[in-house]
Design a protein around this motif. Structure first.
Motif, PDB file in Angstrom:
ATOM      1  N   SER A  28      92.848  25.973 -18.617  1.00  0.00           N
ATOM      2  CA  SER A  28      92.378  24.559 -18.482  1.00  0.00           C
ATOM      3  C   SER A  28      91.828  24.303 -19.815  1.00  0.00           C
ATOM      4  O   SER A  28      91.646  23.474 -20.826  1.00  0.00           O
ATOM      5  N   SER A  36     103.112  28.028 -22.460  1.00  0.00           N
ATOM      6  CA  SER A  36     101.865  27.070 -22.048  1.00  0.00           C
ATOM      7  C   SER A  36     101.423  27.780 -19.943  1.00  0.00           C
ATOM      8  O   SER A  36     101.579  28.894 -20.719  1.00  0.00           O
ATOM      9  N   GLN A  44      99.549  20.118 -17.503  1.00  0.00           N
ATOM     10  CA  GLN A  44      98.425  19.705 -18.567  1.00  0.00           C
ATOM     11  C   GLN A  44      97.604  17.722 -17.741  1.00  0.00           C
ATOM     12  O   GLN A  44      98.226  17.788 -17.739  1.00  0.00           O
ATOM     13  N   ASN A  45      96.913  18.611 -18.610  1.00  0.00           N
ATOM     14  CA  ASN A  45      95.422  17.555 -18.392  1.00  0.00           C
ATOM     15  C   ASN A  45      96.102  17.711 -16.211  1.00  0.00           C
ATOM     16  O   ASN A  45      96.045  16.582 -15.460  1.00  0.00           O
ATOM     17  N   SER A  63      91.951  22.176 -23.083  1.00  0.00           N
ATOM     18  CA  SER A  63      90.807  21.164 -23.668  1.00  0.00           C
ATOM     19  C   SER A  63      89.592  21.057 -24.195  1.00  0.00           C
ATOM     20  O   SER A  63      89.281  20.322 -24.963  1.00  0.00           O
TER      21      SER A  63
END
Length: 246
Positions: A80, A162, A221-222, A84
């Motif tokens: 991640s 993903s 995500q996030n 990011s």
């Protein structure tokens, strides 16, 4: 495929469905090509040995599942960070403690990632999770020859996959390693080595095939990887993977 530890170190009385799992592996370790039904039966017995997908998937089993959760969260946090940071591998590696890349080979980076993501190798569960991490890192970046190629390979991976895809793949590796480390060493004492290798190779392929067709229901995500939400999402994914075989 074996390890210095074996499942004989664990009391079989701690394991639900131990007899059925052991019997299904032993009877099918004969060099034959297994039917889908037989492979599904083996994996169903494996999930039962963890107490079912809900218990095993959420870390409630005493013999497996807990190390997979801890390791997957570390993998998710690192990857991640890579995404990011606009696919900046140097920034992502700094995040996990590699601040000086001078004279670091790709193997050095892989080894650091394995150690960063893994728990202490004090149980079979720990060892399976660590080996699954090694397999994942080799799949993702093992063909790289430089830090820049590591960045390129990971960037290309995220163009087609993903983070959830990657974590699902990790759990596929993990459950295969856990099953193998429970039984391979003992089976090979009484069975032909080629038959043992054939059995576990077929199981590995079956696991990969089934998890590749899973529905993706936990977008990552996030996510704050230090939060309870991250813990819940990772447990959801491991439970979903085990449910495929239940």
């Amino acid at each position: 495929m074996g390890t210095s530890k074996s499942f004989s170190d664990v009391k079989h009385s701690m394991v639900p469905n131990w007899k059925n799992l052991s019997s299904s592996l032993t009877s099918n370790c004969n060099g034959s090509t297994l039917s889908t039904e037989k492979k599904q039966t083996i994996m169903n017995n494996f999930v039962s040995s963890l107490g079912g997908s809900a218990i095993g998937g959420r870390g409630g089993s005493k013999v497996g599942g807990q190390s997979g959760i801890k390791t997957a969260k570390k993998i998710g946090g690192f990857l991640s960070k890579f995404v990011s940071s606009n696919n900046n591998i140097r920034e992502a590696l700094t995040f996990i403690g590699i601040t000086n890349l001078d004279n670091k080979s790709v193997n050095d980076i892989i080894n650091h990632l394995i150690e960063y993501c893994s728990t202490d190798s004090s149980s079979i569960d720990d060892i399976a999770a660590k080996e699954a991490t090694r397999l994942l890192m080799e799949e993702l970046i093992g063909q790289a020859n430089s830090i820049d190629e590591v960045e390129t390979l990971l960037s290309e991976k995220f163009e087609s996959s993903s983070l959830e895809d990657i974590i699902i793949g990790y759990f596929g590796n993990y459950i295969n390693e856990l099953l193998s480390k429970w039984f391979y060493e003992n089976l090979i004492k009484n069975k032909n080595e080629n038959d043992c290798n054939s059995l576990f190779s077929q199981i590995k392929s079956f696991i990969r095939e089934r998890v590749s067709d899973m529905h993706r229901t936990n977008p990552l995500q996030n996510v704050d990887w230090g939060s309870n939400d991250a813990d819940t999402l990772i447990k959801n994914i491991q439970q979903d993977v085990l449910t495929v075989f239940e």
